[in-house]
Design a protein around this motif. Structure first.
Motif, PDB file in Angstrom:
ATOM      1  N   ASP A 114       3.590  -2.347  19.852  1.00 13.04           N
ATOM      2  CA  ASP A 114       4.701  -1.696  20.589  1.00 13.04           C
ATOM      3  C   ASP A 114       5.907  -2.129  19.447  1.00 13.04           C
ATOM      4  OD1 ASP A 114       3.704  -0.996  23.010  1.00 13.04           O
ATOM      5  OD2 ASP A 114       3.906  -3.095  23.721  1.00 13.04           O
ATOM      6  N   THR A 115       7.040  -1.125  19.485  1.00 17.88           N
ATOM      7  CA  THR A 115       8.031  -1.283  18.549  1.00 17.88           C
ATOM      8  C   THR A 115       9.222  -1.639  19.557  1.00 17.88           C
ATOM      9  OG1 THR A 115       8.384   1.002  18.430  1.00 17.88           O
ATOM     10  CG2 THR A 115       6.953  -0.026  16.655  1.00 17.88           C
ATOM     11  N   GLY A 116      10.330  -2.080  18.714  1.00 18.18           N
ATOM     12  CA  GLY A 116      11.478  -2.244  19.634  1.00 18.18           C
ATOM     13  C   GLY A 116      12.615  -2.785  18.630  1.00 18.18           C
ATOM     14  N   ILE A 117      13.593  -3.538  19.260  1.00 20.55           N
ATOM     15  CA  ILE A 117      14.694  -4.101  18.671  1.00 20.55           C
ATOM     16  C   ILE A 117      14.741  -5.474  19.060  1.00 20.55           C
ATOM     17  CG2 ILE A 117      17.333  -3.955  18.180  1.00 20.55           C
ATOM     18  CD1 ILE A 117      17.022  -0.926  18.595  1.00 20.55           C
ATOM     19  N   VAL A 118      15.211  -6.297  17.977  1.00 22.26           N
ATOM     20  CA  VAL A 118      15.304  -7.861  18.392  1.00 22.26           C
ATOM     21  C   VAL A 118      16.949  -7.887  18.936  1.00 22.26           C
ATOM     22  CG1 VAL A 118      15.800 -10.202  17.498  1.00 22.26           C
ATOM     23  CG2 VAL A 118      13.936  -8.646  16.575  1.00 22.26           C
TER      24      VAL A 118
ATOM     25  N   LEU B 100      13.720 -12.281  21.427  1.00 21.76           N
ATOM     26  CA  LEU B 100      13.725 -11.378  22.581  1.00 21.76           C
ATOM     27  C   LEU B 100      13.675  -9.925  22.153  1.00 21.76           C
ATOM     28  CD1 LEU B 100      13.564 -11.644  25.786  1.00 21.76           C
ATOM     29  CD2 LEU B 100      15.898 -11.179  25.790  1.00 21.76           C
ATOM     30  N   VAL B 101      12.813  -9.250  22.317  1.00 22.09           N
ATOM     31  CA  VAL B 101      12.426  -7.506  21.917  1.00 22.09           C
ATOM     32  C   VAL B 101      12.653  -6.732  23.103  1.00 22.09           C
ATOM     33  CG1 VAL B 101      11.340  -6.140  20.352  1.00 22.09           C
ATOM     34  CG2 VAL B 101      10.964  -8.510  19.845  1.00 22.09           C
ATOM     35  N   GLU B 102      13.588  -5.855  22.701  1.00 20.84           N
ATOM     36  CA  GLU B 102      13.778  -4.712  23.784  1.00 20.84           C
ATOM     37  C   GLU B 102      12.533  -3.739  23.404  1.00 20.84           C
ATOM     38  OE1 GLU B 102      16.883  -1.513  25.713  1.00 20.84           O
ATOM     39  OE2 GLU B 102      17.358  -3.361  24.524  1.00 20.84           O
ATOM     40  N   ARG B 103      11.557  -3.320  23.931  1.00 17.25           N
ATOM     41  CA  ARG B 103      10.772  -2.150  23.826  1.00 17.25           C
ATOM     42  C   ARG B 103      11.058  -0.900  23.902  1.00 17.25           C
ATOM     43  NH1 ARG B 103       4.940  -2.979  26.816  1.00 17.25           N
ATOM     44  NH2 ARG B 103       6.261  -2.430  28.376  1.00 17.25           N
TER      45      ARG B 103
END
Length: 56
Positions: free
Chosen positions: A15-19, A31-34
């Motif tokens: 999964d990719t996301g933004i910290v 905390l990563v928003e997927r």
């Protein structure tokens, strides 16, 4: 070094996301928003891979 608002990939799931938050409570947690559904995932640094520009 992973910083707030970096694009990352969770190694175990791909999964990719933004910290969106970094906290230091009994270690450093990210905390990563997927990307796929905006779900929040709590990770440690060893579980994440920082992505360069344009990588998803």
């Amino acid at each position: 070094m992973i910083c707030e608002y970096d694009r990352v990939k969770v190694k175990s799931t791909g999964d990719t996301g933004i910290v969106v938050d970094i906290r230091n409570t009994n270690g450093t947690y990210f905390l990563v928003e997927r990307d796929s559904d905006n779900e929040l995932i709590d990770c440690i640094a060893s579980e994440l891979e920082k992505l360069g520009r344009g990588q998803q």
